[in-house]
Motif scaffolding. Structure first.
Motif, PDB file in Angstrom:
ATOM      1  N   LEU A   1       0.807  -1.130   0.313  1.00  0.00           N
ATOM      2  CA  LEU A   1      -0.390   0.227  -0.332  1.00  0.00           C
ATOM      3  C   LEU A   1       0.568   0.900  -0.056  1.00  0.00           C
ATOM      4  CD1 LEU A   1      -3.021   0.834   0.129  1.00  0.00           C
ATOM      5  CD2 LEU A   1      -2.281   0.778   2.724  1.00  0.00           C
ATOM      6  N   LEU A   2       1.873   0.722   0.527  1.00  0.00           N
ATOM      7  CA  LEU A   2       2.826   1.951   1.198  1.00  0.00           C
ATOM      8  C   LEU A   2       3.719   2.238  -0.436  1.00  0.00           C
ATOM      9  CD1 LEU A   2       3.592   2.104   5.114  1.00  0.00           C
ATOM     10  CD2 LEU A   2       2.134   3.872   3.206  1.00  0.00           C
TER      11      LEU A   2
ATOM     12  N   GLY B   1      -3.227   3.423   6.319  1.00  0.00           N
ATOM     13  CA  GLY B   1      -2.132   3.780   5.466  1.00  0.00           C
ATOM     14  C   GLY B   1      -0.999   4.393   5.560  1.00  0.00           C
ATOM     15  N   GLN B   2      -0.830   4.358   6.714  1.00  0.00           N
ATOM     16  CA  GLN B   2       1.072   5.535   6.768  1.00  0.00           C
ATOM     17  C   GLN B   2       1.401   4.943   7.500  1.00  0.00           C
ATOM     18  OE1 GLN B   2      -0.214   9.398   8.823  1.00  0.00           O
ATOM     19  NE2 GLN B   2       1.471   9.250   9.841  1.00  0.00           N
TER      20      GLN B   2
ATOM     21  N   ARG C   1       3.048   7.950   3.103  1.00  0.00           N
ATOM     22  CA  ARG C   1       1.507   7.657   2.513  1.00  0.00           C
ATOM     23  C   ARG C   1       1.213   7.203   1.775  1.00  0.00           C
ATOM     24  NH1 ARG C   1      -1.110  10.872   6.674  1.00  0.00           N
ATOM     25  NH2 ARG C   1      -0.090  12.471   7.041  1.00  0.00           N
ATOM     26  N   GLN C   2      -0.162   6.690   1.893  1.00  0.00           N
ATOM     27  CA  GLN C   2      -0.316   5.563   0.606  1.00  0.00           C
ATOM     28  C   GLN C   2       0.426   5.737  -0.689  1.00  0.00           C
ATOM     29  OE1 GLN C   2      -5.065   4.060   0.313  1.00  0.00           O
ATOM     30  NE2 GLN C   2      -4.528   4.478   2.733  1.00  0.00           N
TER      31      GLN C   2
ATOM     32  N   TYR D   1      -2.159   0.437   9.944  1.00  0.00           N
ATOM     33  CA  TYR D   1      -3.027   0.352   9.117  1.00  0.00           C
ATOM     34  C   TYR D   1      -3.743   0.298   8.693  1.00  0.00           C
ATOM     35  CZ  TYR D   1      -3.924  -3.379  12.456  1.00  0.00           C
ATOM     36  OH  TYR D   1      -4.441  -4.239  13.776  1.00  0.00           O
TER      37      TYR D   1
END
Length: 176
Positions: free
Chosen positions: A21-22, A96-97, A123-124, A93
C-alpha cells in the motif's frame, strides 16, 4: 493476548517485508502488533539504538557510514530506490501511514537531508509528507553548503525540492 499486544520475531536474519500500500519494503526481523490501536511496529532488533546520533550535527551524522534502525526502500520505480533507516517505525494500517522516527539522514540527488525532528511520514502510494525544519548538506562529496530551517519535498533518490536558509561565510570566516 490479554494485553492486546503480540510480538513476533523472525526465525532468520533481517527479511524483506513488503508494504504494498505504501510502495515500500522494510528490512526487519521483529514485529510488535498493538491490536486495539491497529498499529504494527517494524523493528531491526540488531539495531534498536540510535548510536548517539541524536543531537549531533548533520556533518557529524554523515561520518557514521552505517545508519541505525530498519532499512526502508521504495519499491516505486519512479523513486529510484529511495531509502532510509529508522530506529522506530510504526505502520498505522487503517490509515495507510508509516511513521518513522529517529531517521537521521536521507540521501537524495547530491545531498544528504536530516528530516526535521528526525521524523518522516510515508503515505499511501509512497508519498513522503513535507519535511519541515530540515537540514540539507550539499554536496555529499564536498559538504560546502548547509541549508537549515528547510521545507523539503522528497520525490526520490535522485530528486528533491526545498526552500531554506544558508549563511554566507566570507574569506575571514565571518557569517553575513
Amino acid at each position: 493476548y490479554t494485553k492486546r499486544r503480540a510480538d513476533f520475531v523472525a526465525n532468520a536474519d533481517l527479511g524483506r517485508t513488503q508494504l504494498p500500500l505504501l510502495q515500500y519494503a522494510a528490512y526487519v526481523d521483529k514485529f510488535s502488533w498493538k491490536i486495539d490501536k491497529k498499529e504494527l511496529d517494524l523493528i531491526n532488533s540488531k539495531s534498536e539504538s540510535n548510536q548517539g546520533l541524536e543531537g549531533l550535527t548533520l556533518r557529524e551524522r554523515i561520518r557514521h557510514t552505517e545508519q541505525p534502525g530498519a532499512l526502508f526502500v521504495s519499491t516505486d520505480p519512479t523513486k529510484d530506490s529511495l531509502n532510509f533507516h529508522a530506529v522506530r517505525s510504526t505502520y498505522l494500517y487503517n490509515a495507510g501511514q508509516l511513521t518513522c522516527r529517529q531517521v537521521f539522514t536521507v540521501n537524495s540527488a547530491d545531498a544528504v537531508i536530516a528530516p526535521g525532528g528526525d521524523t518522516l511520514h510515508v503515505r499511501q502510494g509512497g508519498a513522503i509528507d513535507l519535511m519541515k525544519r530540515s537540514q540539507i548538506l550539499a554536496s555529499r562529496d564536498n559538504k560546502y553548503h548547509l541549508i537549515y530551517d528547510a521545507d523539503v519535498i522528497l520525490d526520490g533518490a535522485k530528486k528533491y525540492s526545498a526552500k531554506g536558509y544558508i549563511d554566507y561565510v566570507d574569506v575571514d570566516n565571518k557569517k553575513q
